[in-house]
Design an enzyme around this catalytic site. Structure first.
Site, PDB file in Angstrom:
ATOM      1  N   SER A 200       0.846  -1.188   0.000  1.00  0.00           N
ATOM      2  CA  SER A 200       0.000   0.000   0.000  1.00  0.00           C
ATOM      3  C   SER A 200       0.886   1.245   0.000  1.00  0.00           C
ATOM      4  CB  SER A 200      -0.964  -0.042   1.194  1.00  0.00           C
ATOM      5  OG  SER A 200      -1.974   0.939   1.081  1.00  0.00           O
TER       6      SER A 200
ATOM      7  N   GLU B 294      -1.754  -3.094  -8.201  1.00  0.00           N
ATOM      8  CA  GLU B 294      -2.966  -3.389  -7.430  1.00  0.00           C
ATOM      9  C   GLU B 294      -3.527  -2.073  -6.939  1.00  0.00           C
ATOM     10  OE1 GLU B 294      -3.569  -3.158  -3.948  1.00  0.00           O
ATOM     11  OE2 GLU B 294      -1.604  -2.384  -3.354  1.00  0.00           O
TER      12      GLU B 294
ATOM     13  N   HIS C  56      -5.035  -5.519  -1.594  1.00  0.00           N
ATOM     14  CA  HIS C  56      -5.638  -5.095  -0.331  1.00  0.00           C
ATOM     15  C   HIS C  56      -6.679  -6.081   0.202  1.00  0.00           C
ATOM     16  CE1 HIS C  56      -3.725  -1.206  -1.081  1.00  0.00           C
ATOM     17  NE2 HIS C  56      -4.078  -0.829   0.137  1.00  0.00           N
TER      18      HIS C  56
END
Length: 318
Positions: free
Chosen positions: A117, A215, A289
């Site tokens: 992230s 992602e 995630h």
């Protein structure tokens, strides 16, 4: 195929029982419960887990002031007894401190850095400045519904063995039907699409010759993905990419049912933007995630095959 040679990777020694591991917070602060679970998990593997000095600091939504978050990272990088650095959580703020990292210390004494992230900013900066192979992996927690037993075991193997990692296409993922057939080989780079876009023009390393892993978790909608990929294309950041491996793009499940979007879903946006690159694209990798994330080496050689639906990556440690 692009004949750009693969750049050499700086790989750290694998962890062994008794090694010290430092948990730090480059972005937002964890709860004490989360941090304690991380210590418990790492200790269960025979490692000696410790927390950075400022892990529980708070300055607005950040885990302390920029200089303190960067200081915790650099203290860990400079300590020869610390053999790995694991982010406590992501969120926001890593992008504020990437110019203050002591990458000379990592060149002298490489150690794996784990996170995903917002931590993608850290991975990109360390690759750009010292070619450190890193780990796109979960934050250290035990007994958390996000990081189950299989996910924790994958993290342990990535840190403590030199086994390659293979991911398989999952037909249930939103990106599974985004495919441009072919095979590709190159150094795997990437992570959070938002972080990669943010680093464009501000230190994003060259992606030439790389397989790019992407992602994303939904923010404002399909347009944010369109804007990010268009910015990367217009800035020429994607020139020379050998392939694209798509992980999870979460939160877009109902867009195709919205009449204002003309029947498009996330797969349509990705297909529209990525097909023009003229390289293989493999969608449907169960990484991002979502729950139970795998741990994926970054900065090492990977091979991708759309026919078998596989991405195989060499270990980040030696």
């Amino acid at each position: 195929m692009d004949d750009h040679p693969d750049p050499p990777s700086l790989r750290a020694p694998r962890l062994r029982p008794g090694d010290r591991v430092r948990i730090v917070a480059p972005a937002c602060p964890p709860s004490r419960e989360e941090a304690n679970r991380g210590v418990e998990l790492l200790t269960s593997w025979g490692l000696r887990a410790e927390l950075g000095e400022h892990v529980f600091d708070q300055w607005g939504y950040l885990a302390g002031r920029d200089e303190d978050r960067a200081g915790d990272l650099n203290t860990a990088f400079r300590d020869p007894g610390v053999r790995a650095v694991i982010a406590a959580r992501g969120g926001k703020g890593t992008y504020r401190i990437v110019d203050d990292l002591d990458t000379d210390a990592l060149r002298r004494d490489p150690k794996p850095v784990v996170g995903f992230s917002d931590i993608t900013h850290l991975h990109l900066a360390l690759w750009a400045r010292c070619r450190l192979a890193a780990l796109h992996g979960p934050f250290a927690k035990r007994g958390d519904p996000f990081t189950g037993r299989a996910s924790a075991e994958a993290l342990r193997r990535a840190l403590m063995t030199t086994d390659p990692v293979t991911l398989h296409r999952d037909p249930s993922e939103a990106t599974a039907d985004v495919t441009v057939p072919g095979t590709a080989a190159g150094v795997l780079m990437g992570g959070s699409l938002e972080a990669i876009r943010t680093e464009t023009g501000a230190g994003l390393p060259s992606l030439r010759g790389a397989i790019l892993f992407l992602e994303h978790r939904r923010g404002t909608g399909l347009g944010e993905v369109d804007r990010a990929l268009t910015q990367l294309t217009r800035s020429r950041a994607l020139d020379g990419v050998r392939g694209v491996a798509l992980g999870q793009f979460l939160g877009f499940e109902h867009d195709a049912d919205d009449p204002t979007l003309g029947g498009w879903g996330i797969g349509d946006v990705l297909r529209d933007r990525l097909t023009a690159l003229g390289v293989p694209v493999l969608g449907g990798l169960p990484a991002g995630h979502g729950n139970n994330p795998p741990t994926i080496p970054l900065g090492t050689r990977a091979t991708m095959d759309t026919a078998t639906g596989t991405l195989t990556v060499l270990s980040a440690v030696v």
